[in-house]
Scaffold this active site. Sequence first.
Site, PDB file in Angstrom:
ATOM      1  N   LYS A   1      -7.866  -9.802 -53.827  1.00 16.07           N
ATOM      2  CA  LYS A   1      -7.311 -11.140 -53.638  1.00 16.07           C
ATOM      3  C   LYS A   1      -8.097 -12.170 -54.467  1.00 16.07           C
ATOM      4  O   LYS A   1      -8.023 -12.144 -55.671  1.00 16.07           O
ATOM      5  CB  LYS A   1      -7.282 -11.469 -52.141  1.00 16.07           C
ATOM      6  CG  LYS A   1      -6.802 -10.300 -51.259  1.00 16.07           C
ATOM      7  CD  LYS A   1      -5.347  -9.920 -51.478  1.00 16.07           C
ATOM      8  CE  LYS A   1      -4.954  -8.583 -50.876  1.00 16.07           C
ATOM      9  NZ  LYS A   1      -5.251  -8.394 -49.466  1.00 16.07           N
TER      10      LYS A   1
ATOM     11  N   ASP B   1     -13.947  -9.794 -41.692  1.00 15.57           N
ATOM     12  CA  ASP B   1     -13.106  -9.741 -42.891  1.00 15.57           C
ATOM     13  C   ASP B   1     -12.912 -11.193 -43.315  1.00 15.57           C
ATOM     14  O   ASP B   1     -12.212 -11.964 -42.664  1.00 15.57           O
ATOM     15  CB  ASP B   1     -11.770  -9.053 -42.583  1.00 15.57           C
ATOM     16  CG  ASP B   1     -10.897  -8.899 -43.832  1.00 15.57           C
ATOM     17  OD1 ASP B   1     -11.016  -9.732 -44.750  1.00 15.57           O
ATOM     18  OD2 ASP B   1     -10.094  -7.955 -43.871  1.00 15.57           O
TER      19      ASP B   1
ATOM     20  N   ARG C   1     -19.998   8.742 -59.624  1.00 11.48           N
ATOM     21  CA  ARG C   1     -19.639   8.580 -58.201  1.00 11.48           C
ATOM     22  C   ARG C   1     -20.845   8.108 -57.393  1.00 11.48           C
ATOM     23  O   ARG C   1     -20.714   7.589 -56.293  1.00 11.48           O
ATOM     24  CB  ARG C   1     -19.046   9.880 -57.635  1.00 11.48           C
ATOM     25  CG  ARG C   1     -18.598   9.746 -56.186  1.00 11.48           C
ATOM     26  CD  ARG C   1     -17.532  10.775 -55.763  1.00 11.48           C
ATOM     27  NE  ARG C   1     -17.734  12.089 -56.315  1.00 11.48           N
ATOM     28  CZ  ARG C   1     -18.663  12.957 -55.917  1.00 11.48           C
ATOM     29  NH1 ARG C   1     -19.487  12.633 -54.945  1.00 11.48           N
ATOM     30  NH2 ARG C   1     -18.764  14.140 -56.489  1.00 11.48           N
TER      31      ARG C   1
HETATM   32  C1  LIG Z   1      -5.193  -7.260 -48.498  1.00 11.89           C
HETATM   33  C2  LIG Z   1      -6.090  -7.304 -47.361  1.00 11.89           C
HETATM   34  C3  LIG Z   1      -6.798  -6.167 -46.968  1.00 11.89           C
HETATM   35  C4  LIG Z   1      -6.590  -4.824 -47.639  1.00 11.89           C
HETATM   36  O1  LIG Z   1      -7.088  -4.865 -48.950  1.00 11.89           O
HETATM   37  P1  LIG Z   1      -6.497  -3.929 -50.142  1.00 11.89           P
HETATM   38  O2  LIG Z   1      -7.345  -4.351 -51.301  1.00 11.89           O
HETATM   39  O3  LIG Z   1      -5.047  -4.245 -50.269  1.00 11.89           O
HETATM   40  O4  LIG Z   1      -6.734  -2.516 -49.748  1.00 11.89           O
HETATM   41  C5  LIG Z   1      -7.702  -6.284 -45.933  1.00 11.89           C
HETATM   42  N1  LIG Z   1      -7.895  -7.472 -45.298  1.00 11.89           N
HETATM   43  C6  LIG Z   1      -7.204  -8.582 -45.642  1.00 11.89           C
HETATM   44  C7  LIG Z   1      -7.462  -9.848 -44.903  1.00 11.89           C
HETATM   45  C8  LIG Z   1      -6.283  -8.532 -46.666  1.00 11.89           C
HETATM   46  O5  LIG Z   1      -5.591  -9.638 -46.988  1.00 11.89           O
END
Ligand SMILES: *Cc1c(COP(=O)(O)O)cnc(C)c1O
Length: 439
Positions: A219, A194, A71
């Site tokens: 993604k 993000d 961890r």
């Molecule tokens: C999918 C997504 C998230 C969340 O990510 P997870 O891996 O599903 O927890 C955050 N920001 C964007 C732009 C996303 O497409």
Amino acid sequence: MMKNTTPNAQLSFETQAVHGGRDDFRSLGVHAPPLDLSTTNPVTGIGSAAASLDAMAAGGTPVDGQAIYARLFNPTVDRFEQALAGLEGADAAVAFSSGMAALTACLLATRQVKPTAARPHVVAVRPIYGGSDHLLDGNLLGIDTTWARAHEVAQAIRPETALVIIETPANPTLTLVDIEAVVEQAGDVAVLVDSTFATPVLQQPLKHGATLVLHSATKFLGGHGDVMAGVVATSNAEWLAALRQVRVLTGAVLHPLAGYLLHRGLATLPVRVKAAQEGATVLASRLAEHPAVGRVCFPGQTSDDPTGLVGKQMSGPGTLVTFELRGGYEAAARTVEHLRLITPAVSLGSTDSLIQHPAAMTHRIVSEQGQREGGISPSMLRLSVGLEDADDLWQDLDQALTRAMESPVLDGQAFDGRAVPATDAATAPGQVLAIASGG
Ligand SMILES: *Cc1c(COP(=O)(O)O)cnc(C)c1O
């Protein structure tokens, strides 16, 4: 522990993508990264174990290779973090078990970075991913959010503001936000970008003054639809320490196998993103010509990018195409149901193309006001273009759009296209939160 970041900052992005996090391979005599699944690690001495624990408690990395416990540190995950940090031009990166865990860690870290008697405050710009919107709009973490438009960030900042959060291109409308303009308005408040939709191939937010760059690594970074992960890269030592401390304490660590797969995914990231971008460019222009389609949102178009951010902030338009159906919600739902090759699913950035209905799926939990502010309409579909042949994809889209103009909904499930009234539940402490679906 291991040597820092990329092999050589002089090397091109594509070369770094292949070689990052692999500096010690020759001395180890390996060609693929070792996958270390240990949950605990034998120590070489009690004194050195204590010194290593102290270093990690302060937000650092192990001393003399004394990882202690998984961890706190894992060498397989560390390799991915170094490689990703190199691609973002960051000093370091911190990986988490999902994108939402990464965002949660950033929000919790505000308490460490900017202690305040008041509740921590963040300013965020809509639209953003539905789960992020819901987390920020609700009360779960005890953080206050002010939603602001991109040019009104400065007015929304208070003395206790610890973070400004933007997403560009934004989910699901692909709206671009000028990072430098937001950084300027934020003053000495940290800006988190993000950058999931752009990937470091197309955009490196730290070069535009952002303090933190976040990815849902689920993604594009993983890229094959089989890893769930999040990562935050930064060159700010205070944020880095706080994020590592939050991860140790809350335990949202990345599994080493996920770290291994992500590290492998980075090697092909530039090739994948550029190929998918070519397909997306073809499909965006064909969609714009189709009689069933109203508006097409694609960052390459001048109408969606009046200030010319593509070419300046982002090197290309990306791999997603969002579009609205002239026939409204009914036509959008029918189109998805008639597709044969393109998979109806949330998420994005995989080898195969995925399509989803934001108002009903990824952004269903966003309040009606949030959907309105974010420009999310019931007639909207979001397509993540994969690596298939663009003509094959077009054939599938064309037949589905054409049939959707003529035939009834197959699913038969009534949906009025509006958001569920989730905000009240999220804001009232103690009430059940709505479910945030992925992507
Ligand atoms: C999918 C997504 C998230 C969340 O990510 P997870 O891996 O599903 O927890 C955050 N920001 C964007 C732009 C996303 O497409």
